[in-house]
Design a protein around this motif. Structure first.
Motif, PDB file in Angstrom:
ATOM      1  N   GLU B  28      57.057  34.943  37.097  1.00  0.00           N
ATOM      2  CA  GLU B  28      57.549  34.448  38.378  1.00  0.00           C
ATOM      3  C   GLU B  28      57.779  32.926  38.334  1.00  0.00           C
ATOM      4  O   GLU B  28      58.793  32.429  38.812  1.00  0.00           O
ATOM      5  CB  GLU B  28      56.522  34.786  39.465  1.00  0.00           C
ATOM      6  CG  GLU B  28      57.001  34.478  40.864  1.00  0.00           C
ATOM      7  CD  GLU B  28      56.179  35.176  41.921  1.00  0.00           C
ATOM      8  OE1 GLU B  28      54.947  35.166  41.823  1.00  0.00           O
ATOM      9  OE2 GLU B  28      56.792  35.726  42.866  1.00  0.00           O
ATOM     10  N   ASP B  31      60.807  32.011  36.143  1.00  0.00           N
ATOM     11  CA  ASP B  31      62.055  32.199  36.885  1.00  0.00           C
ATOM     12  C   ASP B  31      62.277  31.061  37.874  1.00  0.00           C
ATOM     13  O   ASP B  31      63.405  30.574  38.036  1.00  0.00           O
ATOM     14  CB  ASP B  31      62.012  33.549  37.621  1.00  0.00           C
ATOM     15  CG  ASP B  31      63.296  33.816  38.406  1.00  0.00           C
ATOM     16  OD1 ASP B  31      64.381  33.624  37.823  1.00  0.00           O
ATOM     17  OD2 ASP B  31      63.209  34.188  39.596  1.00  0.00           O
ATOM     18  N   HIS B  32      61.179  30.619  38.514  1.00  0.00           N
ATOM     19  CA  HIS B  32      61.295  29.527  39.493  1.00  0.00           C
ATOM     20  C   HIS B  32      61.784  28.238  38.823  1.00  0.00           C
ATOM     21  O   HIS B  32      62.752  27.607  39.273  1.00  0.00           O
ATOM     22  CB  HIS B  32      59.935  29.288  40.160  1.00  0.00           C
ATOM     23  CG  HIS B  32      59.992  28.355  41.324  1.00  0.00           C
ATOM     24  ND1 HIS B  32      59.984  28.796  42.625  1.00  0.00           N
ATOM     25  CD2 HIS B  32      60.096  27.009  41.380  1.00  0.00           C
ATOM     26  CE1 HIS B  32      60.065  27.760  43.429  1.00  0.00           C
ATOM     27  NE2 HIS B  32      60.131  26.660  42.700  1.00  0.00           N
ATOM     28  N   ALA B  34      63.225  27.922  35.855  1.00  0.00           N
ATOM     29  CA  ALA B  34      64.562  28.137  35.286  1.00  0.00           C
ATOM     30  C   ALA B  34      65.639  28.018  36.369  1.00  0.00           C
ATOM     31  O   ALA B  34      66.672  27.366  36.159  1.00  0.00           O
ATOM     32  CB  ALA B  34      64.628  29.494  34.608  1.00  0.00           C
ATOM     33  N   SER B  35      65.385  28.603  37.541  1.00  0.00           N
ATOM     34  CA  SER B  35      66.367  28.543  38.633  1.00  0.00           C
ATOM     35  C   SER B  35      66.613  27.094  39.055  1.00  0.00           C
ATOM     36  O   SER B  35      67.769  26.681  39.254  1.00  0.00           O
ATOM     37  CB  SER B  35      65.885  29.340  39.852  1.00  0.00           C
ATOM     38  OG  SER B  35      65.656  30.668  39.501  1.00  0.00           O
ATOM     39  N   ALA B  36      65.501  26.324  39.176  1.00  0.00           N
ATOM     40  CA  ALA B  36      65.630  24.916  39.591  1.00  0.00           C
ATOM     41  C   ALA B  36      66.412  24.116  38.545  1.00  0.00           C
ATOM     42  O   ALA B  36      67.267  23.293  38.908  1.00  0.00           O
ATOM     43  CB  ALA B  36      64.240  24.322  39.798  1.00  0.00           C
ATOM     44  N   GLU B  38      68.600  25.290  36.341  1.00  0.00           N
ATOM     45  CA  GLU B  38      70.000  25.749  36.336  1.00  0.00           C
ATOM     46  C   GLU B  38      70.812  25.062  37.440  1.00  0.00           C
ATOM     47  O   GLU B  38      71.950  24.644  37.208  1.00  0.00           O
ATOM     48  CB  GLU B  38      70.052  27.275  36.503  1.00  0.00           C
ATOM     49  CG  GLU B  38      69.762  28.016  35.200  1.00  0.00           C
ATOM     50  CD  GLU B  38      69.618  29.514  35.383  1.00  0.00           C
ATOM     51  OE1 GLU B  38      69.493  30.205  34.355  1.00  0.00           O
ATOM     52  OE2 GLU B  38      69.620  29.996  36.528  1.00  0.00           O
ATOM     53  N   VAL B  39      70.196  24.932  38.612  1.00  0.00           N
ATOM     54  CA  VAL B  39      70.885  24.268  39.729  1.00  0.00           C
ATOM     55  C   VAL B  39      71.161  22.804  39.376  1.00  0.00           C
ATOM     56  O   VAL B  39      72.272  22.291  39.563  1.00  0.00           O
ATOM     57  CB  VAL B  39      70.049  24.377  41.035  1.00  0.00           C
ATOM     58  CG1 VAL B  39      70.607  23.493  42.133  1.00  0.00           C
ATOM     59  CG2 VAL B  39      70.004  25.825  41.507  1.00  0.00           C
ATOM     60  N   TYR B  56      61.549  17.724  35.839  1.00  0.00           N
ATOM     61  CA  TYR B  56      61.072  18.714  36.817  1.00  0.00           C
ATOM     62  C   TYR B  56      59.547  18.845  36.746  1.00  0.00           C
ATOM     63  O   TYR B  56      58.861  18.864  37.762  1.00  0.00           O
ATOM     64  CB  TYR B  56      61.722  20.088  36.558  1.00  0.00           C
ATOM     65  CG  TYR B  56      61.254  21.130  37.534  1.00  0.00           C
ATOM     66  CD1 TYR B  56      61.855  21.273  38.782  1.00  0.00           C
ATOM     67  CD2 TYR B  56      60.171  21.960  37.234  1.00  0.00           C
ATOM     68  CE1 TYR B  56      61.397  22.216  39.695  1.00  0.00           C
ATOM     69  CE2 TYR B  56      59.699  22.896  38.140  1.00  0.00           C
ATOM     70  CZ  TYR B  56      60.330  23.023  39.366  1.00  0.00           C
ATOM     71  OH  TYR B  56      59.863  23.951  40.278  1.00  0.00           O
ATOM     72  N   ASN B  60      56.836  18.363  39.586  1.00  0.00           N
ATOM     73  CA  ASN B  60      56.319  19.583  40.226  1.00  0.00           C
ATOM     74  C   ASN B  60      55.173  20.309  39.533  1.00  0.00           C
ATOM     75  O   ASN B  60      54.676  21.298  40.065  1.00  0.00           O
ATOM     76  CB  ASN B  60      57.463  20.593  40.406  1.00  0.00           C
ATOM     77  CG  ASN B  60      58.596  20.035  41.204  1.00  0.00           C
ATOM     78  OD1 ASN B  60      58.453  19.785  42.391  1.00  0.00           O
ATOM     79  ND2 ASN B  60      59.719  19.786  40.553  1.00  0.00           N
ATOM     80  N   SER B  63      51.953  20.982  41.642  1.00  0.00           N
ATOM     81  CA  SER B  63      52.125  21.961  42.718  1.00  0.00           C
ATOM     82  C   SER B  63      52.330  23.371  42.155  1.00  0.00           C
ATOM     83  O   SER B  63      51.852  24.362  42.711  1.00  0.00           O
ATOM     84  CB  SER B  63      53.325  21.560  43.568  1.00  0.00           C
ATOM     85  OG  SER B  63      53.742  22.619  44.356  1.00  0.00           O
ATOM     86  N   LEU B  64      53.055  23.429  41.031  1.00  0.00           N
ATOM     87  CA  LEU B  64      53.369  24.716  40.399  1.00  0.00           C
ATOM     88  C   LEU B  64      52.109  25.449  39.944  1.00  0.00           C
ATOM     89  O   LEU B  64      51.996  26.661  40.091  1.00  0.00           O
ATOM     90  CB  LEU B  64      54.272  24.445  39.186  1.00  0.00           C
ATOM     91  CG  LEU B  64      55.138  25.570  38.663  1.00  0.00           C
ATOM     92  CD1 LEU B  64      56.168  25.976  39.690  1.00  0.00           C
ATOM     93  CD2 LEU B  64      55.852  25.145  37.388  1.00  0.00           C
ATOM     94  N   LYS B  66      49.012  24.783  40.969  1.00  0.00           N
ATOM     95  CA  LYS B  66      47.954  24.758  41.968  1.00  0.00           C
ATOM     96  C   LYS B  66      47.619  26.186  42.421  1.00  0.00           C
ATOM     97  O   LYS B  66      48.502  27.026  42.514  1.00  0.00           O
ATOM     98  CB  LYS B  66      48.478  23.942  43.170  1.00  0.00           C
ATOM     99  CG  LYS B  66      47.427  23.429  44.100  1.00  0.00           C
ATOM    100  CD  LYS B  66      48.155  22.610  45.163  1.00  0.00           C
ATOM    101  CE  LYS B  66      47.421  22.624  46.459  1.00  0.00           C
ATOM    102  NZ  LYS B  66      48.216  22.058  47.536  1.00  0.00           N
ATOM    103  N   ASN B  67      46.382  26.430  42.707  1.00  0.00           N
ATOM    104  CA  ASN B  67      45.929  27.701  43.303  1.00  0.00           C
ATOM    105  C   ASN B  67      45.925  28.911  42.385  1.00  0.00           C
ATOM    106  O   ASN B  67      45.513  29.983  42.801  1.00  0.00           O
ATOM    107  CB  ASN B  67      46.757  28.072  44.550  1.00  0.00           C
ATOM    108  CG  ASN B  67      46.604  27.062  45.652  1.00  0.00           C
ATOM    109  OD1 ASN B  67      45.536  26.508  45.815  1.00  0.00           O
ATOM    110  ND2 ASN B  67      47.674  26.805  46.382  1.00  0.00           N
TER     111      ASN B  67
END
Lengths: 112, 257
Positions: B28, B31-32, B34-36, B38-39, B56, B60, B63-64, B66-67
């Motif tokens: 997951e 994908d997150h 990779a999507s960022a 790609e944009v 990136y 991030n 935050s990525l 975290k938790n």
């Protein structure tokens, strides 16, 4: 969520509202949709979004579908039947909250 | 612009090296990220993957990641709770009553060897079931968290001779676990583990004394009742495993094949 702690309590409702308008969405798509709709005012961070999504999934409000997209796996979230009912009640709850806040902070508006 | 397989592999390996060890969470996040990227690459065609990736992550990564650990603990607790709730099912309550009544109504006279043999046999079946049916998904957060309930009944055979000793052990374990949960966020991991070892060391002599002292109260009825109770635990365990197998199968249909 970077902007304000005030938004934190509404994150689940925001997710449910978006998913009620679209059949299924993935994590990054949700962050971008919120960013776009609020014209960059609201940034949902990954650290806030994924735990919220996983919690809703564990509660049976969301269900997951993993599909292969562009050489990688993508986890889509969609509302379950329970989730659709939950969305209606959460939205009503939030509307009530906004109404009360308006009465408190704009007394004139509330009296009219 | 879509990322190549090598670039996706690079992100996946980076996350793996950053302690995102579970496949389902990593896929997951990959994908997150990779999507960022790609944009970003689509908006700035002059940029290259590694530069965008680095920038990136600088912004991030915190935050990525975290938790993730907190979520894993929550998932483990949820699975243990579901296992516990399994004992409240109607058929289990019926079996529990039967377990309490049968020894006093029937003369069963099981030998200790039979009790031990049956338990070990079932234990091996449970472990085989887990490794055969979960081997594709055991690297997921759910697969890993399930190990906790697999381990609970492994301890059952240790109390075949004196089930009364559990009356001492269970409350102590519950108190230590609750205390551990309360203090683990406030102190370092090392200190928290050290305290656990200290508590276990502190209670061990008391536990050995209690086990020896309570042996005088162990009767045939208690041993047989405990045997039926063990079978109930195995039943609830299988039921929980099957529920999660169904859940994982529907969620990751074809993904881990």
């Amino acid at each position: 969520m970077s902007n304000s702690k005030l938004y934190k309590g509404s994150l689940a409702t925001i997710i449910l509202k978006l998913l009620s308008q679209q059949d299924k969405m993935y994590g990054y798509e949700i962050t971008q949709k919120v960013k776009g709709l609020t014209k960059g005012e609201l940034n949902i961070t990954e650290g806030a979004l994924y735990p919220a999504l996983h919690k809703l999934e564990a509660e049976g409000v969301l269900e997951v579908e993993v599909v292969r997209v562009d050489n990688r796996l993508r986890k889509y979230y969609k509302l379950t039947e329970k989730g659709k009912i939950e969305t209606v009640s959460k939205l009503a709850e939030l509307e009530e909250y906004i109404k009360n806040m308006q009465v408190l902070f704009n007394p004139k508006f509330g009296l009219e | 612009m879509n990322l190549s397989k090598e670039e996706l592999q690079f992100i996946d390996t980076y996350l793996k090296n950053s302690d995102v060890i579970y496949t389902d969470i990593r896929l997951e996040l990959t994908d997150h990220v990779a999507s960022a990227i790609e944009v970003e690459l689509a908006e700035n065609s002059d940029e290259i993957f590694y530069k965008v990736f680095k920038s990136y992550m600088v912004q991030n990564k915190k935050s990525l990641l975290k938790n993730i650990e907190v979520e894993q603990v929550k998932l483990r607790d949820k699975i243990i709770k579901r296992f516990g709730k399994g004992f409240l099912a109607k058929e289990v309550l019926f079996l529990l009553v039967l377990a309490l009544l049968t020894p006093s109504l029937l003369e069963l006279n099981f030998s200790e060897d039979i009790l031990m043999g049956v338990n070990l046999g079932i234990g091996v079946i449970v472990l085989l079931y887990y490794f055969i049916f979960f081997h594709k998904t055991k690297k997921t957060s759910i697969g890993a968290a399930l190990m906790f309930i697999i381990l609970i009944p492994i301890y059952i055979p240790f109390y075949i001779k004196n089930p009364i000793s559990l009356l001492f052990l269970i409350p102590v374990m519950v108190i230590v676990t609750l205390l551990h949960k309360k203090i683990e966020k406030k102190i370092s991991k090392m200190l928290s583990r050290g305290l656990m070892v200290f508590f276990i060391g502190l209670f061990s002599p008391l536990f050995i004394w209690f086990t020896k002292w309570s042996e005088q109260f162990v009767t045939e009825n208690i041993l047989e009742g405990y045997f039926f109770f063990q079978l109930i635990i195995w039943y609830v365990l299988f039921k929980t495993l099957m529920t999660y197998k169904k859940e994982l199968d529907s969620k990751y249909k074809g993904v881990f094949s």
